[in-house]
Write an enzyme that holds these catalytic residues in place. Sequence first.
Site, PDB file in Angstrom:
ATOM      1  N   ARG A  50       1.370  -1.165  -0.124  1.00 34.76           N
ATOM      2  CA  ARG A  50      -0.297  -0.027  -0.374  1.00 34.76           C
ATOM      3  C   ARG A  50       0.819   0.980  -0.012  1.00 34.76           C
ATOM      4  O   ARG A  50       0.064   2.255  -0.660  1.00 34.76           O
ATOM      5  CB  ARG A  50      -0.502  -0.130   1.351  1.00 34.76           C
ATOM      6  CG  ARG A  50      -2.081  -0.336   1.278  1.00 34.76           C
ATOM      7  CD  ARG A  50      -3.240  -0.680   2.640  1.00 34.76           C
ATOM      8  NE  ARG A  50      -4.386  -0.978   2.221  1.00 34.76           N
ATOM      9  CZ  ARG A  50      -5.131  -0.715   1.600  1.00 34.76           C
ATOM     10  NH1 ARG A  50      -4.914   0.350   1.766  1.00 34.76           N
ATOM     11  NH2 ARG A  50      -6.151  -1.885   1.747  1.00 34.76           N
ATOM     12  N   LYS A 157       3.723 -19.312   7.787  1.00 36.10           N
ATOM     13  CA  LYS A 157       2.190 -19.419   9.046  1.00 36.10           C
ATOM     14  C   LYS A 157       2.058 -18.180   9.252  1.00 36.10           C
ATOM     15  O   LYS A 157       3.179 -16.674   9.237  1.00 36.10           O
ATOM     16  CB  LYS A 157       3.526 -20.518   9.528  1.00 36.10           C
ATOM     17  CG  LYS A 157       3.879 -19.840  10.487  1.00 36.10           C
ATOM     18  CD  LYS A 157       4.942 -20.871  11.468  1.00 36.10           C
ATOM     19  CE  LYS A 157       4.110 -19.986  13.280  1.00 36.10           C
ATOM     20  NZ  LYS A 157       5.437 -18.745  13.274  1.00 36.10           N
ATOM     21  N   ASP A 186       7.405 -23.108   6.328  1.00 37.28           N
ATOM     22  CA  ASP A 186       7.971 -23.048   7.690  1.00 37.28           C
ATOM     23  C   ASP A 186       9.438 -23.287   7.272  1.00 37.28           C
ATOM     24  O   ASP A 186      10.159 -24.171   7.265  1.00 37.28           O
ATOM     25  CB  ASP A 186       7.956 -24.709   7.916  1.00 37.28           C
ATOM     26  CG  ASP A 186       8.099 -25.322   9.436  1.00 37.28           C
ATOM     27  OD1 ASP A 186       9.098 -24.829  10.042  1.00 37.28           O
ATOM     28  OD2 ASP A 186       7.203 -25.984  10.753  1.00 37.28           O
ATOM     29  N   HIS A 187      10.084 -22.145   8.444  1.00 43.39           N
ATOM     30  CA  HIS A 187      10.963 -21.741   7.869  1.00 43.39           C
ATOM     31  C   HIS A 187      12.362 -23.060   8.998  1.00 43.39           C
ATOM     32  O   HIS A 187      13.096 -22.440   8.277  1.00 43.39           O
ATOM     33  CB  HIS A 187      12.054 -20.576   8.060  1.00 43.39           C
ATOM     34  CG  HIS A 187      11.524 -19.999   9.871  1.00 43.39           C
ATOM     35  ND1 HIS A 187      10.725 -19.830  10.755  1.00 43.39           N
ATOM     36  CD2 HIS A 187      12.708 -19.496  10.746  1.00 43.39           C
ATOM     37  CE1 HIS A 187      11.069 -19.651  11.824  1.00 43.39           C
ATOM     38  NE2 HIS A 187      12.613 -19.610  11.793  1.00 43.39           N
ATOM     39  N   LYS A 191      16.514 -24.614   7.784  1.00 43.01           N
ATOM     40  CA  LYS A 191      17.204 -24.295   8.231  1.00 43.01           C
ATOM     41  C   LYS A 191      18.271 -26.244   8.084  1.00 43.01           C
ATOM     42  O   LYS A 191      17.716 -26.906   7.788  1.00 43.01           O
ATOM     43  CB  LYS A 191      16.591 -25.123   9.954  1.00 43.01           C
ATOM     44  CG  LYS A 191      16.570 -23.487  10.138  1.00 43.01           C
ATOM     45  CD  LYS A 191      16.490 -23.241  11.848  1.00 43.01           C
ATOM     46  CE  LYS A 191      15.466 -22.855  12.421  1.00 43.01           C
ATOM     47  NZ  LYS A 191      16.643 -21.061  12.373  1.00 43.01           N
ATOM     48  N   HIS A 249       6.854 -25.617  13.672  1.00 37.90           N
ATOM     49  CA  HIS A 249       8.272 -25.812  13.787  1.00 37.90           C
ATOM     50  C   HIS A 249       8.176 -27.706  14.120  1.00 37.90           C
ATOM     51  O   HIS A 249       9.027 -28.285  14.309  1.00 37.90           O
ATOM     52  CB  HIS A 249       9.418 -25.098  14.740  1.00 37.90           C
ATOM     53  CG  HIS A 249       8.322 -23.626  13.531  1.00 37.90           C
ATOM     54  ND1 HIS A 249       8.662 -24.047  12.298  1.00 37.90           N
ATOM     55  CD2 HIS A 249       8.893 -22.355  14.207  1.00 37.90           C
ATOM     56  CE1 HIS A 249       8.229 -22.528  11.914  1.00 37.90           C
ATOM     57  NE2 HIS A 249       8.218 -21.427  13.139  1.00 37.90           N
TER      58      HIS A 249
HETATM   59  C1  BG6 Z   1       8.805 -17.610  13.857  1.00 32.76           C
HETATM   60  C2  BG6 Z   1       8.033 -17.764  15.384  1.00 32.76           C
HETATM   61  O1  BG6 Z   1       7.909 -19.192  13.326  1.00 32.76           O
HETATM   62  O2  BG6 Z   1      10.180 -18.803  14.963  1.00 32.76           O
HETATM   63  C3  BG6 Z   1       9.095 -16.647  15.980  1.00 32.76           C
HETATM   64  O3  BG6 Z   1       6.666 -16.814  14.840  1.00 32.76           O
HETATM   65  C4  BG6 Z   1       9.889 -17.786  16.813  1.00 32.76           C
HETATM   66  O4  BG6 Z   1       7.764 -16.318  17.830  1.00 32.76           O
HETATM   67  C5  BG6 Z   1      10.991 -17.382  15.353  1.00 32.76           C
HETATM   68  O5  BG6 Z   1      10.969 -16.091  17.870  1.00 32.76           O
HETATM   69  C6  BG6 Z   1      11.842 -18.923  16.127  1.00 32.76           C
HETATM   70  O6  BG6 Z   1      12.944 -18.959  14.583  1.00 32.76           O
HETATM   71  P1  BG6 Z   1      15.093 -19.489  14.947  1.00 32.76           P
HETATM   72  O7  BG6 Z   1      14.517 -19.220  13.688  1.00 32.76           O
HETATM   73  O8  BG6 Z   1      14.391 -17.763  15.580  1.00 32.76           O
HETATM   74  O9  BG6 Z   1      14.386 -20.424  15.465  1.00 32.76           O
END
Ligand code: BG6
Length: 511
Positions: A50, A157, A186-187, A191, A249
């Site tokens: 926006r 997510k 899902d990051h 990793k 996660h």
């Molecule tokens: C995110 C959560 O998915 O993962 C956060 O929403 C959290 O609350 C984060 O801090 C943690 O990720 P990482 O990579 O720092 O372990």
Amino acid sequence: MNVMEKPDNLILVIFGASGDLTSRKLIPALFSLKVQKLLPDKFAVIGCGRTEYSDENFRNKMKESILSFSEEKNPDKVLIDEFTRTLHYFPIDSSNESDYKKLKEKLYEIAKELDSPANFIFYMATPPSMYSGIAENLHAVQLADQQEGFRRLIIEKPFGYDLVSGRELNRKLHELITEDQIYRIDHYLGKETVQNVLVTRFANGIFEPLWNRNYIHRVEITSAESIGVEERGGYYDSSGALRDMVQNHLLQMVGLTAMEPPSSLESNSIRNEVLKVLQSLQPVSEEDVAKKVIRGQYTGSTIRGVCVPGYRYENDVAKDSRTETYVAIKFFINNWRWGGVPFYIRTGKRLPTRVTEIVIHFKKTPHHLFQRESGNLTSNQLIIRIQPDEGILMKFDMKEPGAGFNVKNVNMDFHYTDLADIRVPSAYERLLYDVMTGDSTLFSRDDVVETAWKFVEPIQKAWANKPELKIYGYPAGTWGPSVSNDLIEGCGLTWRYPCKNLSDDGLYCEL
Ligand code: BG6
């Protein structure tokens, strides 16, 4: 990265381009791909949002993000300029269909200039409430059709808020696009060390024979954070640790730890095995929640001389909030490999340190010949450290030099940093590259997401319906409510208290 091929030419559209995710994670990750020559030959990014920016403003802002957040050591200014020239900005009201027609024209115009096929990826770096609206509009202007090039959609997510809303989101998206066009991030799966769980288990013949109920006493998975909710109080207060970390996660890590060997590295073959694990989780019934789930919330405290507020005093958090910032769960997996082996998972904010690890506790020897300094505790643990000090630690007993047979528990460790100069790529680098090459292995599939919601649903319901279920306070900077040790089956057993260095553990660690 293993596969070093360049993706086909494409344009990446980022909705929510003026937000934090874009500047902190996405643009620095794309720049790292540029450094590694892993971006397509013909490539452009269109940031949408926006906020009104010119291309020039947007490029300058992103240049600053790269300088602040890039993981590249001393990023090359000439390369930054070359990269930012591929960035464009297109202001859009994402709820307005006619804006998407203009976006479509812009996309085709850039594709023509680049002499590239109309391959488009759409990244929703927006609040989740906007996902289905954006997908509907893309569909309405035929930007989701794949006749002229591939069309892929990336979503972050949370994928819903509970089982019903998660299913509803999937249903809506499937009306507009096919599952193989959707990449749910899902990051944790991006990793390196999470992927290394697969390699540790399936590239080494020595673990597999032991990886089952005959030799494993229990499995423990911890994802601890030392930070509080920071500026995300508004989001977090309606989410809590169960939705924020466990549903995604932690359960993904359970899946990779407990799965059967996949028949190949093909994306569905891995995701099918993860799904089977989640389908085999013994449900924690609403009645069992009191016994098998501990929730906690941090209270104000002084950490290393600094006063930190309790959760209820964080910005945008209700003063009488009962949202959990800590959760620990005990459960079983009902299958032949894991029958009877307890799994313990926990996550929390404002714990003593930031650490994520998987701990496999092996069973004790059947007969104790030696005097052991660790008494009755199990002597063999395999610790897969996801972060920080990424690596693997094996703990076992050795004879102490000298008279008699005194036995000491010792460490055998491997640290990722020993792999000399190889930089561990960020999760977003890996995931963006995988979407560009069309590899969905490291993304959550619809059925996996829904099955994960199914597991957490009774816990959500019990907490909502039974106000008598306690939420324990724990002082910020400690390992959560001490009652969570009561979850662990076995006399005198506790959670492991990991330190930031892989080789150390204990309640009091090196700072
Ligand atoms: C995110 C959560 O998915 O993962 C956060 O929403 C959290 O609350 C984060 O801090 C943690 O990720 P990482 O990579 O720092 O372990």
